[in-house]
Structures are given as C-alpha cells and as structure tokens.
Design a protein around this motif. Structure first.
Motif, PDB file in Angstrom:
ATOM      1  N   ASN A   1      -0.577   2.868  -1.020  1.00 32.90           N
ATOM      2  CA  ASN A   1      -1.882   2.714  -1.655  1.00 32.90           C
ATOM      3  C   ASN A   1      -1.702   2.419  -3.139  1.00 32.90           C
ATOM      4  OD1 ASN A   1      -4.287   3.412  -3.132  1.00 32.90           O
ATOM      5  ND2 ASN A   1      -5.066   4.283  -1.230  1.00 32.90           N
ATOM      6  N   GLU A   2      -2.075   1.207  -3.540  1.00 33.22           N
ATOM      7  CA  GLU A   2      -1.839   0.794  -4.926  1.00 33.22           C
ATOM      8  C   GLU A   2      -2.708   1.533  -5.927  1.00 33.22           C
ATOM      9  OE1 GLU A   2      -1.874  -3.446  -5.304  1.00 33.22           O
ATOM     10  OE2 GLU A   2      -0.412  -3.663  -3.701  1.00 33.22           O
ATOM     11  N   ASP A   3      -3.877   1.957  -5.488  1.00 36.32           N
ATOM     12  CA  ASP A   3      -4.759   2.690  -6.395  1.00 36.32           C
ATOM     13  C   ASP A   3      -4.180   4.060  -6.732  1.00 36.32           C
ATOM     14  OD1 ASP A   3      -6.511   0.600  -6.350  1.00 36.32           O
ATOM     15  OD2 ASP A   3      -7.655   1.406  -4.667  1.00 36.32           O
ATOM     16  N   GLU A   4      -3.648   4.697  -5.702  1.00 40.48           N
ATOM     17  CA  GLU A   4      -3.132   6.060  -5.926  1.00 40.48           C
ATOM     18  C   GLU A   4      -1.638   6.079  -6.168  1.00 40.48           C
ATOM     19  OE1 GLU A   4      -4.512   8.671  -2.815  1.00 40.48           O
ATOM     20  OE2 GLU A   4      -6.459   7.656  -2.790  1.00 40.48           O
ATOM     21  N   MET A   5      -0.997   4.904  -6.078  1.00 42.97           N
ATOM     22  CA  MET A   5       0.444   4.772  -6.310  1.00 42.97           C
ATOM     23  C   MET A   5       1.284   5.691  -5.432  1.00 42.97           C
ATOM     24  SD  MET A   5       0.771   2.370  -8.499  1.00 42.97           S
ATOM     25  CE  MET A   5       2.413   2.469  -9.221  1.00 42.97           C
ATOM     26  N   LYS A   6       0.886   5.814  -4.190  1.00 44.96           N
ATOM     27  CA  LYS A   6       1.724   6.596  -3.288  1.00 44.96           C
ATOM     28  C   LYS A   6       1.520   6.171  -1.836  1.00 44.96           C
ATOM     29  CE  LYS A   6      -1.571  10.387  -2.859  1.00 44.96           C
ATOM     30  NZ  LYS A   6      -1.903  11.748  -3.141  1.00 44.96           N
ATOM     31  N   GLY A   7       2.488   6.555  -1.010  1.00 41.47           N
ATOM     32  CA  GLY A   7       2.415   6.223   0.411  1.00 41.47           C
ATOM     33  C   GLY A   7       1.437   7.130   1.121  1.00 41.47           C
ATOM     34  N   LYS A   8       0.794   6.583   2.122  1.00 40.76           N
ATOM     35  CA  LYS A   8      -0.209   7.339   2.856  1.00 40.76           C
ATOM     36  C   LYS A   8      -0.047   7.045   4.332  1.00 40.76           C
ATOM     37  CE  LYS A   8      -4.660   8.226   0.727  1.00 40.76           C
ATOM     38  NZ  LYS A   8      -5.973   7.712   0.450  1.00 40.76           N
ATOM     39  N   THR A   9      -0.296   8.038   5.166  1.00 44.21           N
ATOM     40  CA  THR A   9      -0.299   7.782   6.598  1.00 44.21           C
ATOM     41  C   THR A   9      -1.742   7.661   7.046  1.00 44.21           C
ATOM     42  OG1 THR A   9       1.707   9.066   6.841  1.00 44.21           O
ATOM     43  CG2 THR A   9       0.455   8.645   8.840  1.00 44.21           C
ATOM     44  N   ILE A  10      -2.076   6.499   7.579  1.00 47.31           N
ATOM     45  CA  ILE A  10      -3.434   6.321   8.074  1.00 47.31           C
ATOM     46  C   ILE A  10      -3.419   5.606   9.417  1.00 47.31           C
ATOM     47  CG2 ILE A  10      -4.606   6.320   5.844  1.00 47.31           C
ATOM     48  CD1 ILE A  10      -4.575   3.407   5.796  1.00 47.31           C
ATOM     49  N   GLU A  11      -4.544   5.661  10.089  1.00 42.92           N
ATOM     50  CA  GLU A  11      -4.639   4.989  11.378  1.00 42.92           C
ATOM     51  C   GLU A  11      -4.973   3.529  11.161  1.00 42.92           C
ATOM     52  OE1 GLU A  11      -6.863   6.721  14.589  1.00 42.92           O
ATOM     53  OE2 GLU A  11      -6.608   8.672  13.671  1.00 42.92           O
ATOM     54  N   SER A  12      -4.255   2.688  11.880  1.00 39.99           N
ATOM     55  CA  SER A  12      -4.440   1.262  11.687  1.00 39.99           C
ATOM     56  C   SER A  12      -4.215   0.492  12.972  1.00 39.99           C
ATOM     57  CB  SER A  12      -3.437   0.780  10.639  1.00 39.99           C
ATOM     58  OG  SER A  12      -3.347  -0.623  10.675  1.00 39.99           O
ATOM     59  N   LEU A  13      -4.917  -0.606  13.073  1.00 40.75           N
ATOM     60  CA  LEU A  13      -4.650  -1.571  14.120  1.00 40.75           C
ATOM     61  C   LEU A  13      -3.712  -2.580  13.468  1.00 40.75           C
ATOM     62  CD1 LEU A  13      -5.485  -2.532  16.964  1.00 40.75           C
ATOM     63  CD2 LEU A  13      -7.262  -3.862  15.873  1.00 40.75           C
ATOM     64  N   ARG A  14      -2.432  -2.515  13.849  1.00 38.85           N
ATOM     65  CA  ARG A  14      -1.430  -3.329  13.168  1.00 38.85           C
ATOM     66  C   ARG A  14      -1.066  -4.556  13.995  1.00 38.85           C
ATOM     67  NH1 ARG A  14       3.630  -0.794  10.008  1.00 38.85           N
ATOM     68  NH2 ARG A  14       2.101  -0.939   8.354  1.00 38.85           N
ATOM     69  N   PHE A  15      -0.925  -5.677  13.319  1.00 36.89           N
ATOM     70  CA  PHE A  15      -0.448  -6.881  14.000  1.00 36.89           C
ATOM     71  C   PHE A  15       0.421  -7.667  13.030  1.00 36.89           C
ATOM     72  CE2 PHE A  15      -3.190 -10.063  11.949  1.00 36.89           C
ATOM     73  CZ  PHE A  15      -4.166  -9.255  11.398  1.00 36.89           C
ATOM     74  N   GLN A  16       1.085  -8.695  13.544  1.00 29.84           N
ATOM     75  CA  GLN A  16       1.989  -9.460  12.690  1.00 29.84           C
ATOM     76  C   GLN A  16       1.445 -10.864  12.456  1.00 29.84           C
ATOM     77  OE1 GLN A  16       3.447  -7.444  15.247  1.00 29.84           O
ATOM     78  NE2 GLN A  16       3.845  -5.953  13.634  1.00 29.84           N
ATOM     79  N   CYS A  17       1.646 -11.319  11.251  1.00 30.05           N
ATOM     80  CA  CYS A  17       1.280 -12.690  10.912  1.00 30.05           C
ATOM     81  C   CYS A  17       2.087 -13.649  11.790  1.00 30.05           C
ATOM     82  CB  CYS A  17       1.584 -12.949   9.437  1.00 30.05           C
ATOM     83  SG  CYS A  17       1.433 -14.692   8.995  1.00 30.05           S
ATOM     84  N   GLY A  18       1.405 -14.657  12.342  1.00 27.38           N
ATOM     85  CA  GLY A  18       2.070 -15.609  13.225  1.00 27.38           C
ATOM     86  C   GLY A  18       3.075 -16.506  12.517  1.00 27.38           C
ATOM     87  N   LYS A  19       3.050 -16.532  11.206  1.00 28.48           N
ATOM     88  CA  LYS A  19       3.951 -17.405  10.459  1.00 28.48           C
ATOM     89  C   LYS A  19       5.075 -16.635   9.775  1.00 28.48           C
ATOM     90  CE  LYS A  19       3.697 -21.298   7.265  1.00 28.48           C
ATOM     91  NZ  LYS A  19       2.891 -21.783   6.146  1.00 28.48           N
ATOM     92  N   CYS A  20       4.725 -15.652   8.951  1.00 30.68           N
ATOM     93  CA  CYS A  20       5.766 -14.943   8.200  1.00 30.68           C
ATOM     94  C   CYS A  20       6.186 -13.629   8.867  1.00 30.68           C
ATOM     95  CB  CYS A  20       5.324 -14.691   6.758  1.00 30.68           C
ATOM     96  SG  CYS A  20       4.044 -13.427   6.583  1.00 30.68           S
TER      97      CYS A  20
END
Ligand SMILES: [Zn+2]
Ligand SMILES: [Zn+2]
Length: 138
Positions: free
Chosen positions: A108-127
C-alpha cells in the motif's frame, strides 16, 4: 467479446476503477440460476415484511424454491468478467476467471507497508504481471 451487464440488478458484483494513471479495471459478476430448480436467479433473501432484498445478508436464496447457500459458497461458483488496461505495460485485454478471492499481499503506497487483503487476482495477458481486483476496505 464479453457480455456487459445492462443493469446492476443482473450482477452480484460490479466495479469500475482506476489502478494508477494508466491502469484500469472493470469487473462484473453475473448472478446465476439456482442449482436446485434451475429456474430463478439466486439473490439476497428478501425481507418478508418489506419485500426488499437484505443486502447485508451473508447468504443467497432462490426466490422460487427457497434453496439457500452461504455467500461464499455461491460466489465461488460464479464467473467474473474482466476488462482491463494493465497498469504496468498498458495492454488492453479482457478475460473471464472463477470468482474466487484469495488473500494476497499488496504494498500500500499510501501507508508505505505491505498488507494482506482479499483479491481477485489475474495476470496480464501480455506482461504476465499480477493484477488485483481488491475487495473494498470497509
Ligand atoms: Zn431454486
Ligand atoms: Zn501488462
């Protein structure tokens, strides 16, 4: 081409957000029919007095046969449609993934620290970098 919802009533989930200056994600999940009777779309149970859906209920119910499942169980069977512009490479793409949120670590760039959150994660088809549709913080 993905089918876009005509109204929010068709969806259990809808979001349209920016990731940074160039990245953006639009994601929606259509309601699906009851697995028991196959006739009606599952929805949040309705209040017997007012007839309005109880938005905060942690379960879904078939208005026809009253088949009832937990929110998590129902949502895990659904499919998310995603249109995105990759925040890293600018690639524009679309895909469908199972609507299964996982706990992921995000910086999290606002808080400058790592956070564990729930996410629907996917990968960019190009990079192939990870893109996240994070659950909104309450
Ligand atoms: Zn049913
Ligand atoms: Zn990319």
């Amino acid at each position: 081409m993905l089918v876009e919802p005509k109204s929010m009533d068709e969806c259990v989930y809808f979001t349209n957000r920016s990731l940074n200056e160039k990245g953006k994600i639009k994601c929606w999940v259509f309601k699906e029919k009851c697995v028991k009777c196959g006739k009606e779309l599952m929805g949040k149970p309705r209040d017997p007095k007012t007839g309005k859906p109880r938005i905060r209920a942690k379960e879904y119910e078939c208005p026809g046969c009253k088949y009832n499942v937990s929110e998590e169980e129902y949502e895990n069977t659904l499919t998310a449609s995603i249109q995105y512009t990759c925040q890293y490479c600018g690639n524009i793409g679309e895909l469908q993934v199972p609507f299964k949120r996982k706990k992921v670590k995000i910086f999290n760039e606002d808080e400058m620290k790592g956070k564990t959150i729930e996410s629907l994660r996917f990968q960019c088809g190009k990079c192939s970098k990870n893109l996240d549709v994070t659950r909104k913080m309450k």
